[in-house]
Design an enzyme around this catalytic site. Structure first.
Site, PDB file in Angstrom:
ATOM      1  CE  LYS A  75       2.602  -9.944   4.544  1.00 48.95           C
ATOM      2  NZ  LYS A  75       3.564 -10.949   4.983  1.00 48.95           N
ATOM      3  CE1 TYR A 122       5.149   2.658  -4.937  1.00 49.16           C
ATOM      4  CE2 TYR A 122       5.831   2.214  -7.175  1.00 49.16           C
ATOM      5  CZ  TYR A 122       6.037   2.098  -5.814  1.00 49.16           C
ATOM      6  OH  TYR A 122       7.137   1.433  -5.345  1.00 49.16           O
ATOM      7  CG  ASP A 142       6.261 -12.475   3.735  1.00 46.87           C
ATOM      8  OD1 ASP A 142       5.477 -12.820   2.836  1.00 46.87           O
ATOM      9  OD2 ASP A 142       6.036 -12.693   4.932  1.00 46.87           O
ATOM     10  CG  ASP A 147      15.083  -2.349  -8.411  1.00 51.31           C
ATOM     11  OD1 ASP A 147      14.797  -2.432  -9.628  1.00 51.31           O
ATOM     12  OD2 ASP A 147      15.321  -1.272  -7.841  1.00 51.31           O
ATOM     13  CG  ASP A 170       9.449  -0.101  -7.613  1.00 47.58           C
ATOM     14  OD1 ASP A 170      10.480  -0.296  -8.272  1.00 47.58           O
ATOM     15  OD2 ASP A 170       9.155   1.004  -7.116  1.00 47.58           O
TER      16      ASP A 170
END
Ligand code: NAD
Length: 362
Positions: free
Chosen positions: A192, A141, A224, A252, A248
């Protein structure tokens, strides 16, 4: 000694839900002589309308001088077509960066009264208590270079950069290990590393820190798989530490396990203890100004602010108890309303929920 809170209600449902948290603070000030002063200011779309930018330097200075910041939410379709550099979300990213709020704590706690509102079966989520520690001021970001460029063949190409310095990983890692020590002593680092070099470094740094926290059990998981495990068997997790982008998304996902995004607070802290507290959800423009938004995530964000930045554990405990009481009374905003007919359940508006919490405070 008095304390000062900066309130940034923002856009959409922001002003409605912050208003309910203010009612709660007013009552606590009166009842427990907290001596907490507050001041309102603008951030997000409302600041763009007033000043042409989502966050002014004056607001940053006020935030820096405060003892804690309570945010509603920012953004909405009205500002979605603006240049990216001055969109409401830039205000949020800027205040996080300016105050160096590098550690984002996102609890996913399932209130027993709401177990049936979860998207998963009751037995999978009952007793769920996960804390996601998300790195907030680095990663993709903020990474440079970024942009949209035109290639030689005339095609446009969007690009962003995922970077983490060792020191950034160490800082969030230590924070997460320390939090895990105060909870169930299990820390799962999510990245990852099978594909990304930056994740390989992340894993190496986490491994090297583990020696300093022998009482914490460290595990690693690819993002994942973590997404899959969160919906398969979420109670296996205690504390999860991860980077900005993965955090992020996963937080959620964890939020939905608890039944409603309208119930979840969050805290973003810097090394000095200054924190910005906000509900996990966004500005919900689809339900703004209808008086139906759930204010509990914001009221619980105030609870975290009182606890972590102002050291007012008694007042924080009083809020937590009052929220439990109103749920016990069967009061529900639309987002946490069970489907079908339920005895003892009453649908309430945003302000009725806030008033009920105030009443439960006594
Ligand atoms: P959102 O969280 O605003 O809404 C997602 C869904 O959840 C919507 O259906 C909404 O009605 C519902 N919802 C959210 N909060 C609720 C509450 N308190 N009570 C009841 N229902 C609630 O996410 P979105 O729709 O993706 O984004 C809307 C806007 O919010 C966008 O402009 C986005 O950029 C912004 N946003 C801001 C923040 C922030 O300020 N921290 C975070 C996420 C999104």
């Amino acid at each position: 000694m008095s304390k000062n809170i900066l309130l940034l209600a923002g856009d959409g449902i922001g002003p409605e839900i912050v208003n309910e948290a203010v009612k709660v603070l007013d009552r606590l000030n009166e009842k427990m002589n907290l001596n907490v002063n507050y001041e309102h200011d603008l951030m997000g779309g409302c600041a763009i309308d007033a000043h042409g930018v989502p966050l002014t330097d004056e607001t940053i200075a006020k935030a820096r001088a405060s003892d804690g910041i309570l945010l509603g939410a920012v953004g909405g379709p009205k500002w979605d077509t603006l240049d990216r550099a001055i969109r409401p979300e830039k205000g949020l990213l800027k205040i996080r960066a300016e105050l160096d709020l590098f550690s984002n704590l996102r609890p996913a706690i399932l209130y027993p009264q709401l177990a049936d509102a979860s998207s998963l079966k009751r037995e999978l989520v009952e007793g769920l208590d996960i804390l996601i520690v998300r790195e907030l001021t680095g990663g993709i970001y903020f990474g440079e270079p970024r942009g949209i460029r035109v290639l030689e063949n005339g095609e446009r190409q969007g690009y962003n950069t995922l970077v983490y310095n060792e020191s950034e990983i160490e800082r969030i890692g230590r924070n997460a290990f320390e939090i895990a020590q105060k909870r169930g002593k299990r820390l799962c680092s999510v990245e990852k590393a099978n594909v990304l070099e930056v994740s390989g470094l992340w894993r190496e740094v986490m491994e090297s820190l583990a020696a300093d926290y022998p009482d914490v059990e460290l595990s690693h998981m690819y993002v994942d798989n973590a997404a899959m495990q969160l919906v398969r068997a979420p109670k296996q997790f205690d504390v999860i530490v991860t980077g900005n982008l993965f955090g992020d998304i996963l937080s959620d996902c964890a939020a939905m396990l608890t039944g409603s995004i309208g119930m979840l607070p969050s805290a973003s802290l810097n090394a000095g203890g200054l924190g910005m507290y906000e509900p996990v959800h966004g500005s919900a423009p689809d339900i703004a100004n209808q008086g139906i938004a759930n204010p509990l995530a914001t009221i619980l964000s105030l609870e975290m602010l009182l606890r972590y930045s102002l050291g007012m554990a008694d007042a924080a405990d009083a809020i937590a108890k009052a929220v439990g009481d109103v749920l016990d009374q069967g009061l529900r905003t639309a987002d946490i309303l069970p489907q079908g007919v339920s005895e003892g359940i009453t649908k309430v508006s945003t302000s009725e929920m806030g008033d009920a919490v105030v009443k439960a405070l006594g």
